[in-house]
Design a protein around this motif. Structure first.
Motif, PDB file in Angstrom:
ATOM      1  N   PRO A 285      -9.968   9.014  26.350  1.00 53.09           N
ATOM      2  CA  PRO A 285     -10.315   7.415  26.458  1.00 53.09           C
ATOM      3  C   PRO A 285     -10.853   7.248  27.920  1.00 53.09           C
ATOM      4  CG  PRO A 285      -8.114   7.583  25.410  1.00 53.09           C
ATOM      5  CD  PRO A 285      -8.620   9.003  26.024  1.00 53.09           C
ATOM      6  N   GLU A 286     -10.723   7.970  28.807  1.00 49.50           N
ATOM      7  CA  GLU A 286     -11.053   7.615  30.170  1.00 49.50           C
ATOM      8  C   GLU A 286     -12.508   8.012  30.285  1.00 49.50           C
ATOM      9  OE1 GLU A 286      -6.679   8.273  30.328  1.00 49.50           O
ATOM     10  OE2 GLU A 286      -8.200   9.686  29.534  1.00 49.50           O
ATOM     11  N   ALA A 287     -13.006   8.834  29.600  1.00 52.65           N
ATOM     12  CA  ALA A 287     -14.706   9.313  29.458  1.00 52.65           C
ATOM     13  C   ALA A 287     -15.597   8.199  29.173  1.00 52.65           C
ATOM     14  CB  ALA A 287     -14.752  10.516  28.642  1.00 52.65           C
ATOM     15  N   TYR A 288     -14.805   7.488  28.260  1.00 50.79           N
ATOM     16  CA  TYR A 288     -15.693   6.242  27.720  1.00 50.79           C
ATOM     17  C   TYR A 288     -15.461   5.089  28.634  1.00 50.79           C
ATOM     18  CZ  TYR A 288     -15.545   9.372  23.609  1.00 50.79           C
ATOM     19  OH  TYR A 288     -15.681  10.777  22.779  1.00 50.79           O
ATOM     20  N   LEU A 289     -14.269   4.771  29.024  1.00 50.43           N
ATOM     21  CA  LEU A 289     -13.874   3.723  29.559  1.00 50.43           C
ATOM     22  C   LEU A 289     -14.677   3.587  31.024  1.00 50.43           C
ATOM     23  CD1 LEU A 289     -10.375   2.974  28.325  1.00 50.43           C
ATOM     24  CD2 LEU A 289     -12.363   1.772  27.525  1.00 50.43           C
ATOM     25  N   ARG A 290     -14.436   4.602  31.640  1.00 53.25           N
ATOM     26  CA  ARG A 290     -14.840   5.003  33.089  1.00 53.25           C
ATOM     27  C   ARG A 290     -16.562   4.795  33.111  1.00 53.25           C
ATOM     28  NH1 ARG A 290     -10.976   9.549  34.881  1.00 53.25           N
ATOM     29  NH2 ARG A 290      -8.939   8.554  35.192  1.00 53.25           N
ATOM     30  N   THR A 291     -17.208   5.219  31.959  1.00 55.18           N
ATOM     31  CA  THR A 291     -18.672   5.260  31.819  1.00 55.18           C
ATOM     32  C   THR A 291     -18.966   3.854  31.794  1.00 55.18           C
ATOM     33  OG1 THR A 291     -18.684   7.342  30.745  1.00 55.18           O
ATOM     34  CG2 THR A 291     -20.476   5.745  30.330  1.00 55.18           C
ATOM     35  N   ALA A 292     -18.298   2.971  31.056  1.00 57.78           N
ATOM     36  CA  ALA A 292     -18.694   1.606  31.005  1.00 57.78           C
ATOM     37  C   ALA A 292     -18.232   0.963  32.159  1.00 57.78           C
ATOM     38  CB  ALA A 292     -17.599   0.902  29.965  1.00 57.78           C
ATOM     39  N   GLU A 293     -17.285   1.242  32.977  1.00 62.88           N
ATOM     40  CA  GLU A 293     -16.905   0.784  34.287  1.00 62.88           C
ATOM     41  C   GLU A 293     -18.258   0.944  35.341  1.00 62.88           C
ATOM     42  OE1 GLU A 293     -13.727   1.603  37.764  1.00 62.88           O
ATOM     43  OE2 GLU A 293     -13.044   1.536  35.372  1.00 62.88           O
ATOM     44  N   ILE A 294     -18.422   2.429  35.395  1.00 62.74           N
ATOM     45  CA  ILE A 294     -19.587   2.853  36.043  1.00 62.74           C
ATOM     46  C   ILE A 294     -20.712   2.023  36.264  1.00 62.74           C
ATOM     47  CG2 ILE A 294     -21.117   4.551  36.496  1.00 62.74           C
ATOM     48  CD1 ILE A 294     -18.566   6.585  36.052  1.00 62.74           C
ATOM     49  N   LEU A 295     -21.250   1.677  34.827  1.00 62.87           N
ATOM     50  CA  LEU A 295     -22.357   0.844  34.407  1.00 62.87           C
ATOM     51  C   LEU A 295     -22.085  -0.634  34.711  1.00 62.87           C
ATOM     52  CD1 LEU A 295     -23.611   2.920  31.525  1.00 62.87           C
ATOM     53  CD2 LEU A 295     -24.553   2.941  33.728  1.00 62.87           C
ATOM     54  N   ALA A 296     -20.906  -0.968  35.096  1.00 65.46           N
ATOM     55  CA  ALA A 296     -20.435  -2.373  35.219  1.00 65.46           C
ATOM     56  C   ALA A 296     -20.594  -3.362  33.917  1.00 65.46           C
ATOM     57  CB  ALA A 296     -21.265  -3.189  36.322  1.00 65.46           C
ATOM     58  N   LEU A 297     -20.239  -2.616  33.068  1.00 69.26           N
ATOM     59  CA  LEU A 297     -20.404  -3.224  31.375  1.00 69.26           C
ATOM     60  C   LEU A 297     -18.905  -3.238  30.781  1.00 69.26           C
ATOM     61  CD1 LEU A 297     -23.517  -1.401  30.342  1.00 69.26           C
ATOM     62  CD2 LEU A 297     -23.692  -3.996  30.757  1.00 69.26           C
ATOM     63  N   SER A 298     -18.695  -4.074  30.036  1.00 69.79           N
ATOM     64  CA  SER A 298     -17.214  -4.230  29.165  1.00 69.79           C
ATOM     65  C   SER A 298     -17.863  -2.963  27.986  1.00 69.79           C
ATOM     66  CB  SER A 298     -17.081  -5.486  28.643  1.00 69.79           C
ATOM     67  OG  SER A 298     -18.064  -5.652  27.445  1.00 69.79           O
ATOM     68  N   PRO A 299     -16.760  -2.364  27.792  1.00 67.06           N
ATOM     69  CA  PRO A 299     -16.882  -1.391  26.562  1.00 67.06           C
ATOM     70  C   PRO A 299     -17.689  -1.864  25.265  1.00 67.06           C
ATOM     71  CG  PRO A 299     -14.544  -1.274  27.386  1.00 67.06           C
ATOM     72  CD  PRO A 299     -15.229  -2.533  28.142  1.00 67.06           C
ATOM     73  N   GLY A 300     -17.412  -3.269  24.899  1.00 66.32           N
ATOM     74  CA  GLY A 300     -18.365  -3.863  23.881  1.00 66.32           C
ATOM     75  C   GLY A 300     -19.845  -3.842  24.121  1.00 66.32           C
ATOM     76  N   GLU A 301     -20.029  -3.926  25.527  1.00 63.81           N
ATOM     77  CA  GLU A 301     -21.542  -3.891  25.600  1.00 63.81           C
ATOM     78  C   GLU A 301     -22.205  -2.347  25.585  1.00 63.81           C
ATOM     79  OE1 GLU A 301     -22.173  -7.399  28.909  1.00 63.81           O
ATOM     80  OE2 GLU A 301     -20.732  -6.020  29.392  1.00 63.81           O
ATOM     81  N   VAL A 302     -21.433  -1.297  25.633  1.00 67.54           N
ATOM     82  CA  VAL A 302     -21.713  -0.048  25.460  1.00 67.54           C
ATOM     83  C   VAL A 302     -21.874   0.621  24.024  1.00 67.54           C
ATOM     84  CG1 VAL A 302     -21.526   2.390  26.383  1.00 67.54           C
ATOM     85  CG2 VAL A 302     -20.953   0.259  27.717  1.00 67.54           C
ATOM     86  N   CYS A 303     -22.797   1.246  23.739  1.00 71.37           N
ATOM     87  CA  CYS A 303     -22.822   1.823  22.332  1.00 71.37           C
ATOM     88  C   CYS A 303     -23.287   3.263  22.544  1.00 71.37           C
ATOM     89  CB  CYS A 303     -24.196   1.320  21.661  1.00 71.37           C
ATOM     90  SG  CYS A 303     -24.363   2.183  20.096  1.00 71.37           S
ATOM     91  N   MET A 304     -21.952   3.989  21.960  1.00 69.38           N
ATOM     92  CA  MET A 304     -22.023   5.344  21.859  1.00 69.38           C
ATOM     93  C   MET A 304     -22.996   5.897  20.860  1.00 69.38           C
ATOM     94  SD  MET A 304     -20.755   8.351  23.427  1.00 69.38           S
ATOM     95  CE  MET A 304     -21.186   9.791  23.052  1.00 69.38           C
ATOM     96  N   VAL A 305     -23.915   6.415  20.889  1.00 63.88           N
ATOM     97  CA  VAL A 305     -24.895   7.033  19.850  1.00 63.88           C
ATOM     98  C   VAL A 305     -24.598   8.671  19.764  1.00 63.88           C
ATOM     99  CG1 VAL A 305     -27.080   7.436  19.132  1.00 63.88           C
ATOM    100  CG2 VAL A 305     -26.520   5.428  20.471  1.00 63.88           C
ATOM    101  N   ALA A 306     -24.345   9.081  18.758  1.00 66.49           N
ATOM    102  CA  ALA A 306     -23.817  10.481  18.552  1.00 66.49           C
ATOM    103  C   ALA A 306     -24.072  10.998  17.191  1.00 66.49           C
ATOM    104  CB  ALA A 306     -22.424  10.787  19.015  1.00 66.49           C
ATOM    105  N   ALA A 307     -24.179  12.233  17.001  1.00 61.25           N
ATOM    106  CA  ALA A 307     -24.234  13.061  15.602  1.00 61.25           C
ATOM    107  C   ALA A 307     -22.844  13.554  15.309  1.00 61.25           C
ATOM    108  CB  ALA A 307     -25.241  13.987  15.573  1.00 61.25           C
ATOM    109  N   HIS A 308     -21.849  13.267  16.040  1.00 62.79           N
ATOM    110  CA  HIS A 308     -20.523  13.510  15.888  1.00 62.79           C
ATOM    111  C   HIS A 308     -19.574  12.421  15.417  1.00 62.79           C
ATOM    112  CE1 HIS A 308     -22.461  16.491  18.887  1.00 62.79           C
ATOM    113  NE2 HIS A 308     -22.225  17.112  17.689  1.00 62.79           N
ATOM    114  N   ASN A 309     -18.785  12.414  14.150  1.00 61.83           N
ATOM    115  CA  ASN A 309     -17.885  11.514  13.765  1.00 61.83           C
ATOM    116  C   ASN A 309     -16.926  11.271  14.723  1.00 61.83           C
ATOM    117  OD1 ASN A 309     -19.060   9.946  11.288  1.00 61.83           O
ATOM    118  ND2 ASN A 309     -19.543  12.269  10.853  1.00 61.83           N
ATOM    119  N   SER A 310     -16.464  12.557  15.266  1.00 60.02           N
ATOM    120  CA  SER A 310     -15.085  12.493  16.011  1.00 60.02           C
ATOM    121  C   SER A 310     -15.246  12.004  17.321  1.00 60.02           C
ATOM    122  CB  SER A 310     -14.501  13.773  16.157  1.00 60.02           C
ATOM    123  OG  SER A 310     -15.549  14.708  16.813  1.00 60.02           O
TER     124      SER A 310
END
Length: 168
Positions: free
Chosen positions: A92-117
């Protein structure tokens, strides 16, 4: 990690890495840095970049992401990921810290991926999600991640399609 995995694969094929010129191993190891992007990637990212911050959240290292961007013309605004977040996906830290670094809330970030997991882990952290299938990412006999397997916010055929869905 790439080099260690390369040596494992060579052993599996009966090749002793110590019998191969170091420069050849180095060149093969760095092939990841010269990967061509999917055909839709540059155009799709450029369209998305017109309205959104574009940054890879990769477990690959920063130098790899820089080299891939330079080689393939990838228009990223920033390079994030494991080294920057100090955590590997799917932590979880990988996703949450990324949002924090961008000064965005998690809901303002979209993870685009080809991997369902990957999308499932991001969604659990409150990120928005977009699935893009890459049916031959692991070769012609790929059997996973061919279809969306979750309730993702967006499903697109490729990055151009996603940009059409998201950009006004």
């Amino acid at each position: 990690m790439h080099r260690e995995n390369l040596e494992v694969v060579l052993r599996e094929f009966g090749i002793d890495a110590e019998q191969v010129e170091a420069s050849e191993l180095d060149d093969l190891d760095l092939a990841w840095h010269r990967l061509d992007p999917w055909p839709d990637t540059v155009d799709g990212l450029a369209r998305l970049k017109s309205q959104y911050i574009i940054a890879p959240l990769s477990n690959g290292n920063v130098r790899l992401m820089i080299d891939m961007a330079k080689h393939g013309g990838l228009p990223w605004d920033a390079i994030l990921g494991a080294e920057v977040a100090q955590a590997y996906k799917p932590s979880p830290e990988a996703y949450l810290r990324t949002a924090e670094i961008l000064a965005l809330s998690p809901g303002e970030v979209c993870m685009v991926a080809a991997h369902n997991s990957d999308l499932a882990a991001a969604q659990k952290c409150g990120l928005r999600t977009a699935f893009i299938p890459r049916s031959h990412e692991h070769g012609a006999s790929q059997t996973t991640d061919l279809q969306p397997e979750g309730n993702w916010d967006w499903v697109a055929g490729d990055l151009v399609d996603l940009a059409k869905q998201l950009c006004v």
